[in-house]
Design a protein around this motif. Structure first.
Motif, PDB file in Angstrom:
ATOM      1  N   GLY A 107      23.549  29.141  63.998  1.00  0.00           N
ATOM      2  CA  GLY A 107      22.332  29.658  63.370  1.00  0.00           C
ATOM      3  C   GLY A 107      21.815  30.859  64.120  1.00  0.00           C
ATOM      4  N   SER A 108      20.533  31.119  63.971  1.00  0.00           N
ATOM      5  CA  SER A 108      19.919  32.285  64.614  1.00  0.00           C
ATOM      6  C   SER A 108      19.393  31.927  66.001  1.00  0.00           C
ATOM      7  CB  SER A 108      18.775  32.837  63.753  1.00  0.00           C
ATOM      8  OG  SER A 108      17.765  31.858  63.583  1.00  0.00           O
ATOM      9  N   THR A 109      19.515  32.865  66.911  1.00  0.00           N
ATOM     10  CA  THR A 109      18.893  32.788  68.233  1.00  0.00           C
ATOM     11  C   THR A 109      17.983  34.001  68.329  1.00  0.00           C
ATOM     12  OG1 THR A 109      20.954  33.778  69.037  1.00  0.00           O
ATOM     13  CG2 THR A 109      20.633  31.444  69.462  1.00  0.00           C
ATOM     14  N   ALA A 110      16.710  33.763  68.576  1.00  0.00           N
ATOM     15  CA  ALA A 110      15.734  34.826  68.384  1.00  0.00           C
ATOM     16  C   ALA A 110      14.642  34.790  69.440  1.00  0.00           C
ATOM     17  CB  ALA A 110      15.107  34.704  66.988  1.00  0.00           C
ATOM     18  N   LEU A 111      13.858  35.845  69.434  1.00  0.00           N
ATOM     19  CA  LEU A 111      12.620  35.912  70.208  1.00  0.00           C
ATOM     20  C   LEU A 111      11.476  35.921  69.199  1.00  0.00           C
ATOM     21  CD1 LEU A 111      13.649  38.628  72.829  1.00  0.00           C
ATOM     22  CD2 LEU A 111      13.660  36.144  73.110  1.00  0.00           C
ATOM     23  N   ASP A 112      10.595  34.943  69.301  1.00  0.00           N
ATOM     24  CA  ASP A 112       9.490  34.788  68.349  1.00  0.00           C
ATOM     25  C   ASP A 112       8.157  35.142  69.005  1.00  0.00           C
ATOM     26  OD1 ASP A 112      11.278  33.863  66.480  1.00  0.00           O
ATOM     27  OD2 ASP A 112      10.725  31.751  66.685  1.00  0.00           O
ATOM     28  N   SER A 113       7.399  35.979  68.330  1.00  0.00           N
ATOM     29  CA  SER A 113       6.027  36.264  68.751  1.00  0.00           C
ATOM     30  C   SER A 113       5.097  35.589  67.751  1.00  0.00           C
ATOM     31  CB  SER A 113       5.770  37.773  68.790  1.00  0.00           C
ATOM     32  OG  SER A 113       6.593  38.389  69.764  1.00  0.00           O
TER      33      SER A 113
ATOM     34  N   LEU B  30      11.340  31.872  73.079  1.00  0.00           N
ATOM     35  CA  LEU B  30      12.656  31.498  72.595  1.00  0.00           C
ATOM     36  C   LEU B  30      12.505  30.823  71.235  1.00  0.00           C
ATOM     37  CD1 LEU B  30      15.696  31.126  72.875  1.00  0.00           C
ATOM     38  CD2 LEU B  30      15.249  29.024  74.175  1.00  0.00           C
ATOM     39  N   GLY B  31      13.235  31.321  70.249  1.00  0.00           N
ATOM     40  CA  GLY B  31      13.147  30.770  68.912  1.00  0.00           C
ATOM     41  C   GLY B  31      14.459  30.908  68.172  1.00  0.00           C
ATOM     42  N   GLY B  32      14.392  30.793  66.864  1.00  0.00           N
ATOM     43  CA  GLY B  32      15.584  30.831  66.030  1.00  0.00           C
ATOM     44  C   GLY B  32      16.016  29.437  65.629  1.00  0.00           C
TER      45      GLY B  32
ATOM     46  N   THR C 224      17.854  41.711  70.799  1.00  0.00           N
ATOM     47  CA  THR C 224      17.865  40.378  70.199  1.00  0.00           C
ATOM     48  C   THR C 224      16.966  40.343  68.965  1.00  0.00           C
ATOM     49  OG1 THR C 224      18.235  39.396  72.382  1.00  0.00           O
ATOM     50  CG2 THR C 224      17.422  37.931  70.657  1.00  0.00           C
ATOM     51  N   PHE C 225      17.371  39.569  67.973  1.00  0.00           N
ATOM     52  CA  PHE C 225      16.560  39.342  66.776  1.00  0.00           C
ATOM     53  C   PHE C 225      15.133  38.967  67.196  1.00  0.00           C
ATOM     54  CE2 PHE C 225      16.048  36.033  63.098  1.00  0.00           C
ATOM     55  CZ  PHE C 225      15.203  36.888  62.424  1.00  0.00           C
ATOM     56  N   HIS C 226      14.151  39.678  66.647  1.00  0.00           N
ATOM     57  CA  HIS C 226      12.748  39.449  66.998  1.00  0.00           C
ATOM     58  C   HIS C 226      11.944  39.241  65.723  1.00  0.00           C
ATOM     59  CE1 HIS C 226       8.630  41.175  68.338  1.00  0.00           C
ATOM     60  NE2 HIS C 226       8.708  39.893  68.682  1.00  0.00           N
ATOM     61  N   TRP C 227      11.213  38.127  65.687  1.00  0.00           N
ATOM     62  CA  TRP C 227      10.342  37.821  64.555  1.00  0.00           C
ATOM     63  C   TRP C 227       8.921  37.632  65.066  1.00  0.00           C
ATOM     64  CZ3 TRP C 227       7.360  33.392  63.708  1.00  0.00           C
ATOM     65  CH2 TRP C 227       6.739  33.307  62.448  1.00  0.00           C
ATOM     66  N   SER C 228       7.957  38.156  64.309  1.00  0.00           N
ATOM     67  CA  SER C 228       6.547  37.980  64.646  1.00  0.00           C
ATOM     68  C   SER C 228       5.817  37.447  63.427  1.00  0.00           C
ATOM     69  CB  SER C 228       5.927  39.317  65.079  1.00  0.00           C
ATOM     70  OG  SER C 228       4.540  39.169  65.313  1.00  0.00           O
ATOM     71  N   GLY C 229       5.007  36.394  63.641  1.00  0.00           N
ATOM     72  CA  GLY C 229       4.286  35.799  62.532  1.00  0.00           C
ATOM     73  C   GLY C 229       2.911  35.306  62.939  1.00  0.00           C
ATOM     74  N   GLU C 230       2.039  35.141  61.935  1.00  0.00           N
ATOM     75  CA  GLU C 230       0.667  34.700  62.176  1.00  0.00           C
ATOM     76  C   GLU C 230       0.340  33.534  61.255  1.00  0.00           C
ATOM     77  OE1 GLU C 230      -3.894  36.549  62.333  1.00  0.00           O
ATOM     78  OE2 GLU C 230      -2.232  37.729  61.517  1.00  0.00           O
ATOM     79  N   TYR C 231      -0.238  32.467  61.828  1.00  0.00           N
ATOM     80  CA  TYR C 231      -0.620  31.290  61.063  1.00  0.00           C
ATOM     81  C   TYR C 231      -2.098  31.338  60.704  1.00  0.00           C
ATOM     82  CZ  TYR C 231       3.813  28.957  61.969  1.00  0.00           C
ATOM     83  OH  TYR C 231       5.144  28.631  61.998  1.00  0.00           O
ATOM     84  N   GLU C 232      -2.417  30.781  59.525  1.00  0.00           N
ATOM     85  CA  GLU C 232      -3.807  30.622  59.128  1.00  0.00           C
ATOM     86  C   GLU C 232      -4.393  29.392  59.811  1.00  0.00           C
ATOM     87  OE1 GLU C 232      -4.054  30.516  54.904  1.00  0.00           O
ATOM     88  OE2 GLU C 232      -3.080  32.477  54.642  1.00  0.00           O
ATOM     89  N   ALA C 233      -5.670  29.161  59.624  1.00  0.00           N
ATOM     90  CA  ALA C 233      -6.365  28.097  60.344  1.00  0.00           C
ATOM     91  C   ALA C 233      -5.795  26.714  60.045  1.00  0.00           C
ATOM     92  CB  ALA C 233      -7.852  28.128  60.004  1.00  0.00           C
ATOM     93  N   ASN C 234      -5.322  26.498  58.811  1.00  0.00           N
ATOM     94  CA  ASN C 234      -4.811  25.159  58.467  1.00  0.00           C
ATOM     95  C   ASN C 234      -3.388  24.920  58.967  1.00  0.00           C
ATOM     96  OD1 ASN C 234      -3.177  26.634  56.740  1.00  0.00           O
ATOM     97  ND2 ASN C 234      -4.094  25.835  54.868  1.00  0.00           N
TER      98      ASN C 234
ATOM     99  N   LEU D 172       6.346  41.049  61.437  1.00  0.00           N
ATOM    100  CA  LEU D 172       7.417  41.957  61.860  1.00  0.00           C
ATOM    101  C   LEU D 172       8.738  41.202  61.892  1.00  0.00           C
ATOM    102  CD1 LEU D 172       8.207  44.753  63.192  1.00  0.00           C
ATOM    103  CD2 LEU D 172       7.847  43.613  65.397  1.00  0.00           C
ATOM    104  N   THR D 173       9.785  41.849  61.409  1.00  0.00           N
ATOM    105  CA  THR D 173      11.142  41.309  61.529  1.00  0.00           C
ATOM    106  C   THR D 173      12.060  42.429  62.006  1.00  0.00           C
ATOM    107  OG1 THR D 173      10.797  39.714  59.739  1.00  0.00           O
ATOM    108  CG2 THR D 173      13.066  40.207  60.347  1.00  0.00           C
ATOM    109  N   GLU D 174      12.641  42.254  63.177  1.00  0.00           N
ATOM    110  CA  GLU D 174      13.609  43.204  63.733  1.00  0.00           C
ATOM    111  C   GLU D 174      14.924  42.454  63.929  1.00  0.00           C
ATOM    112  OE1 GLU D 174      10.872  46.188  66.403  1.00  0.00           O
ATOM    113  OE2 GLU D 174      11.286  44.189  67.240  1.00  0.00           O
ATOM    114  N   LEU D 175      15.888  42.693  63.062  1.00  0.00           N
ATOM    115  CA  LEU D 175      17.135  41.933  63.104  1.00  0.00           C
ATOM    116  C   LEU D 175      17.950  42.215  64.362  1.00  0.00           C
ATOM    117  CD1 LEU D 175      18.311  42.185  59.390  1.00  0.00           C
ATOM    118  CD2 LEU D 175      17.295  40.221  60.540  1.00  0.00           C
ATOM    119  N   GLY D 176      17.925  43.452  64.839  1.00  0.00           N
ATOM    120  CA  GLY D 176      18.687  43.786  66.039  1.00  0.00           C
ATOM    121  C   GLY D 176      20.159  43.442  65.873  1.00  0.00           C
TER     122      GLY D 176
END
Length: 299
Positions: free
Chosen positions: A7-13, A25-27, A77-87, A95-99
């Motif tokens: 699968g994917s091995t990634a850096l998650d923000s 460390l994510g993916g 390295t594959f880098h993904w950035s995401g933001e969660y809502e309050a719930n 942001l998605t950088e496949l690298g």
């Protein structure tokens, strides 16, 4: 027995209303591999760039994960950035950088081709098929997916499903794939596509297994606080496969309990950012929570 996880091995923000953690460390492969490692030996196949922190390689090693199949190449390295809502149920990608992941072609070391249990964690179904073509008669193959592949790679996904023993997806993906609003009806249609086992993830509402012995309903472990649900589904699938690989006897005898263990490990994942909580887990803490979940569902 060992589990092969691709699968994917990634850096998650990851950003939540209360905190922000960059480049964790994510993916899908990372979460699944660490979860499976509490039960059985794990062989990991993925790709990272030269910017991949050494401490994350050490984290894999602490869990006894074999990294002969991890490609380390020039680039980012594959880098993904995401933001969660309050719930914590809804998130948006920032942001998605496949690298280096953009040109990833999973190549299995010779020893990996004989792995009895295979988890094709969430990557493009064409890559999942490429892995299966390299395998030598695996005993049990499971695959996870996501809505993106239903939109952009459906023909490949349908070819993949025909070759699976178990197919893992969430409830909205099941409805999208089958155009069936009724869950039992959707399960029936997916079985006709090929897999003996279909596992529907329902987030905080647990999961549903459909197999030769009929339906099994597994609730989620009730958490007082969810810190970060990223990777929970991958942890669920990884722990399930790790437990099955460690169990003696036919899969049918153990798969319901494997789903319980997957549910429990996923609950720990949600209690910390990235892999911070899962990394510190012990088998005893897992067993204690399994006993709690059993007590909650006994009647």
């Amino acid at each position: 027995m060992s589990v092969l996880i691709v699968g994917s091995t990634a850096l998650d923000s990851i950003k939540t209303p209360k905190a922000e953690n960059p480049r964790l460390l994510g993916g899908s492969a990372s979460h699944a591999a660490v979860a499976a490692s509490f039960f059985s030996p794990v062989n990991l196949v993925g790709i990272v760039g030269h910017d991949f922190p050494r401490r994350y390689l050490q984290l894999y090693s602490r869990h006894g994960i074999d990294l002969a199949g991890l490609q380390v190449v020039q680039g980012k390295t594959f880098h993904w950035s995401g933001e969660y809502e309050a719930n914590m149920n809804n998130r948006r990608t920032l942001l998605t950088e496949l690298g280096v992941f953009e040109h990833f072609t999973p190549t299995l070391p010779e020893a990996y081709k004989h792995a009895p249990f295979v988890l094709l964690a969430n990557i493009a179904p064409g890559l999942q098929l490429h892995v299966l073509k390299q395998m030598r008669r695996p005993r049990f193959v499971a695959a996870d997916t996501m809505d993106l592949w239903l939109n952009v790679a459906l023909p490949d996904l349908l070819r993949l499903i025909k070759r699976l023993d178990a197919f893992v997806l969430n409830d909205s993906e099941a409805h999208q794939l089958t155009e069936e609003d009724n869950l039992p009806g959707a399960l029936h249609k997916i079985h006709r596509m090929g897999p003996r086992y279909v596992i529907i993830k329902k987030g905080s509402h647990g999961s549903v297994l459909s197999g030769p012995r009929g339906l099994f309903l597994c609730p989620a472990y009730p958490l007082r606080r969810v810190v970060d649900p990223t990777g929970a589904g991958d942890s669920f699938a990884g722990a399930m496969m790790g437990y099955l690989a460690a169990a003696n006897g036919p899969v049918e005898r153990h798969i319901r309990r494997a789903i319980i263990y997957g549910t429990v490990v996923a609950s720990f994942c949600c209690e910390g950012f990235g892999l911070k909580c899962t990394d510190r887990l012990t088998r005893q803490r897992i067993e204690n929570r399994v006993a709690e979940l059993e007590a909650l569902t006994r009647f």
